[in-house]
Design an enzyme around this catalytic site. Structure first.
Site, PDB file in Angstrom:
ATOM      1  N   GLU A 277      45.297  38.696  35.887  1.00 51.09           N
ATOM      2  CA  GLU A 277      44.126  38.575  36.824  1.00 51.09           C
ATOM      3  C   GLU A 277      43.532  37.408  36.477  1.00 51.09           C
ATOM      4  OE1 GLU A 277      43.206  40.665  39.022  1.00 51.09           O
ATOM      5  OE2 GLU A 277      44.032  42.655  38.391  1.00 51.09           O
TER       6      GLU A 277
ATOM      7  N   CYS B 202      35.265  35.868  37.464  1.00 53.36           N
ATOM      8  CA  CYS B 202      36.486  35.265  38.271  1.00 53.36           C
ATOM      9  C   CYS B 202      35.972  35.390  39.620  1.00 53.36           C
ATOM     10  CB  CYS B 202      37.440  35.909  37.479  1.00 53.36           C
ATOM     11  SG  CYS B 202      37.697  37.641  37.626  1.00 53.36           S
TER      12      CYS B 202
END
Lengths: 517, 286
Positions: A295, A329
């Site tokens: 990720e 993120c």
């Protein structure tokens, strides 16, 4: 009877009128007060007590169900970014410590964890979820101390989601046959998990819970600036009676992570963090049989159409980029607003940003807490200075003063930014928004997709068909329509292209931890 | 090169490349001879260059959005049409497999039938895989939240393991049935069928650029493929472990998903491997 009712109604009408009169009077008074030149609120902090947390001055590694000193005896400090003071010392795991942890995980996998039933595995996870809920306040305060995020976020978002992730995945442990019908599933073995500092405990939960539910054992390395909540989780895990070695937690920096990822007896690597480090890990594991999920970073676009509910969209944009100081993120770090409403929208955004409170993370009123480390703060400042030098229109909200000690950055944006601008292309990972405009949906989609990333995107419109069309066109793993930054253990999360490999959460999140045949 | 009769005044077919629905020669002008099992010269194959690869990628890229946007039912019918076309030309394929690799009629027929079956299988999956893979997720809050699979985009396929036509066609079908487009690099003996395969695709209403076929030296094209920034994923049918590792390492440049073909020929798994899960949240309220 009817007469009576009508009379009563009339009476009520009068009452309402009186009420209204009274109300109007109040408003006039309030207006008078507001127009008073010297009128000002006196701000009073509402600090969360830290009494609930007891931080050990020295923190050991968690290997094979016990807290053990690092073999080479070295420790490093972890700092409270809210005031810049050292919170505690944490063990730095060497290659030898990492090896011990991997051996413990392998042994646990072979002797206990793969032998017990899925239902039994689930019970441990349920228990851990419950124990986290019991000590939720303690976890929240500790997370805020070590990470710098506002207490209202650690208390209302991070920790509840941590418990939810364990609880959700617990239920999968004895139902894996339903996850992939017609297939045989098997755990992979030992998973190495390396997690970032932006959601320290939440990322630990995202990693540990599905891995264990699927029947794997893990060695987890928290980020070097935020190791404390994972170590408190280790304590909970120890108290839960989970067989020793099923979860091992080794603290340290990049070198420790590298030892872990490169250990030959690892079956799977799961990493959340920067694209740069993700690529290093992908290269390091390319010539092995280790399974890998990543990720990574993002530069997610937030598209606001002219037919959006503007005030809600403002809230969404603010939440999208300033939640968790922008250390997200999937932060909505690019705002694409339709040209026809751009002026109104940015004016409203400025007003709204002036009401954002930057301050002590422990203050319950704080909206933006501390930047996690001095290094990150410098990085953000470099981006901002660079963008200012490039000449983009800069706005910084200046209504609140950040504390003088600790690491803080005010929310800001750059307007009329070109698609080629650094601040429009690179991930800042801070409270910095880049704004551009568009004229047609096709242009909005093209601009949003013009990035090597593909993690998330936001769309704001009151027209459902337009939302669907836009969402289909966006190359991103998560689309928030008329909302942003929502997370749930049942909802798969992860990105396209350079934002990573695989999904976490939901049924999809089990897949990377299973051999499906 | 129909292979029926190599001596005498038959009209041999020139094997070229298949890019963007057309049959160009390699821009490099290079070719290399391919012999039959018995050692006779069968044909000269095009030795595709880096530039050919890039042209093929450009074609696949511009075809992708349109291919993915077709209804699943439409894609299914086109894949089924490919099976029909292959069936109609079965003898050509069987003859080639016998001549080039010395298969018996039975073996060659089984391979071609396997390829037809694979096309039919994935034709039938084109409008079903998303129902199997998708989910509506019970999130804690007033949101409608659902996850659906989308094609990853542009896939490059490298085939250098012992040629099996049925596997080869199954790979292609599994990748394109979800809306991906494909650039295939392969060498002899399979590449001696390049024209015939291209002709099947060309006559099946498969839009130009959805599948592009390049013959050439796999070694030469490997790094260009692995490093190309517009390719999202690589499907590898390679027994060469070093090559697999090298490709995985190079592919990191733009985080390509590198997928070795270790699937059953007919399975959901290869479809899953070339899709991305997209999750959409929307509030529920008045």
């Amino acid at each position: 009877m009817l007469d009576k009712m009508i009379k009563k109604k009339e009476k009520n009408k009068h009452k309402d009128k009186d009420k209204k009169k009274h109300h109007d009077k109040k408003i006039v008074e309030a207006k008078k007060r507001k127009s008073h030149k010297n009128f000002q609120f006196e701000y009073s902090e509402s600090l969360e007590s830290t009494d609930v947390v007891k931080i050990q001055p020295k923190n050991a590694l968690f290997i094979n169900g016990e807290f053990v000193e690092p073999t080479e005896g070295s420790y490093f400090p972890t700092i409270n970014p809210g005031d810049g003071e050292v919170l505690a010392e944490v063990a730095e795991a060497s290659a030898k410590d990492v090896d011990m942890a991997v051996r413990a995980a392998r042994k646990a996998y072979e002797t206990t964890w793969s032998k017990i039933s899925g239902a039994e595995r689930g019970k441990y996870l349920f228990r851990i979820a419950r124990m986290i809920q019991e000590r939720a306040r303690e976890f929240a305060v500790l997370e805020t101390l070590d990470n710098g995020k506002p207490i209202k976020e650690s208390r209302d978002v991070d920790i509840p989601l941590v418990a939810a992730h364990f609880f959700y995945n617990a239920g999968w442990a004895d139902k894996l046959d339903f996850a992939f019908p017609g297939k045989k599933v098997q755990p992979l073995g030992v998973a190495a998990q390396v997690i970032p500092w932006n959601f320290p405990l939440l990322m630990a939960a995202w990693k540990i819970a599905p891995a264990l539910a699927a029947g794997n054992c893990v060695v987890l390395k928290p980020a070097e600036t935020t190791p404390l909540s994972a170590l408190l989780l280790a304590e909970v895990i120890q108290q839960s009676g989970l067989p020793p070695g099923v979860v091992n937690i080794v603290t340290g920096a990049g070198a420790t992570g590298s030892h872990l990822v490169n250990h030959p007896d690892i079956n799977k690597v799961a990493f959340t963090g920067s694209t740069q480090v993700g690529k290093m890990i992908a290269k390091a594991t390319a010539k092995t049989n280790k399974r890998l999920t990543l990720e990574l970073g993002g530069k997610s676009a937030h598209i606001v159409y002219e037919d959006a509910a503007i005030d809600q969209a403002i809230e969404g944009v603010v939440n999208g980029i300033f939640f968790n100081q922008g250390h997200v993120c999937c932060a909505g770090s690019r705002l694409l607003v339709e040209e026809s409403i751009a002026q109104v929208f940015t004016d409203k955004l400025k007003d709204r940003m002036q009401k954002i409170r930057v301050g002590n993370p422990l203050d319950k009123n704080t909206d933006i807490g501390a930047i996690n480390s001095h290094r990150e703060l410098e990085k953000i400042r470099d981006f901002v200075n660079g963008a200012r030098e490039e000449g983009w229109d800069y706005f910084s909200a200046s209504a609140t003063e950040a504390p003088s000690r600790g690491f803080y950055h005010k929310p800001c944006f750059f307007n009329h930014v070109a698609s080629s601008a650094t601040v429009f292309r690179k991930e800042v990972f801070g409270p910095v928004l880049a704004i551009s405009t568009f004229r047609t949906p096709a242009e909005a989609i093209a601009k949003a997709n013009d990035t090597p990333y593909g993690l998330a995107a936001g769309v704001w419109s009151e027209k459902a068909s337009k939302i669907q069309k836009t969402a289909l066109g966006l190359k991103a793993g998560v689309i928030w329509a008329n909302t942003y930054n929502k997370f749930d253990p049942s909802s798969p999360f992860g990105g396209y292209n350079e934002s990573g490999w695989g999904r976490e959460g939901g049924r999809h999140g089990l897949y990377p931890y299973l051999e499906v045949q | 090169m129909s292979g029926i009769n190599l001596s005498g005044a038959h009209i041999a077919k020139t094997t070229k490349l298949f890019i963007n629905g057309e049959f160009p020669r390699t821009e490099s002008g290079r070719s290399y001879p391919v012999k039959t099992k018995d050692g006779d010269i069968l044909t000269h194959l095009c030795q595709a260059s880096r530039k050919d690869l890039r042209n093929a990628v450009a074609a696949a890229q511009s075809a992708q959005a349109g291919w993915a946007k077709k209804t699943a039912y439409n894609r299914a019918q086109i894949l089924y049409r490919m099976a029909e076309m292959l069936e109609g030309r079965m003898q050509e394929f069987v003859a080639n497999r016998m001549l080039v690799q010395g298969l018996s009629n039975e073996q060659a027929s089984a391979e071609v039938n396997g390829a037809i079956d694979a096309l039919v299988y994935y034709a039938g999956f084109a409008d079903k895989y998303s129902q199997v893979m998708a989910s509506v997720n019970p999130v804690s809050g007033p949101f409608h939240n659902f996850t659906t699979p989308e094609p990853v985009g542009l896939v490059a396929m490298l085939y250098d393991q012992p040629f099996d036509f049925s596997t080869f066609m199954g790979m292609i079908a599994s990748v394109i049935c979800s809306g991906n487009t494909l650039v295939v690099v392969f060498d002899e003996p399979g590449a001696t069928l390049l024209s015939e395969i291209g002709e099947v695709f060309k006559t099946s209403d498969l839009p130009a650029g959805v599948v592009n076929l390049l013959s050439g030296h796999v070694d030469e094209l490997t790094s260009h493929m692995a490093l190309h920034m517009e390719i999202q994923s690589i499907l590898l049918a390679s027994t060469d472990e070093t090559r697999r590792g090298d490709i995985k390492e190079m592919a990191v440049e733009n985080m390509k998903r590198v997928v070795p073909w270790d699937f059953a020929q007919k399975d959901l798994a290869p479809i899953v491997a070339f899709t991305e899960a997209k999750t959409i949240w929307h509030p529920v309220g008045l």
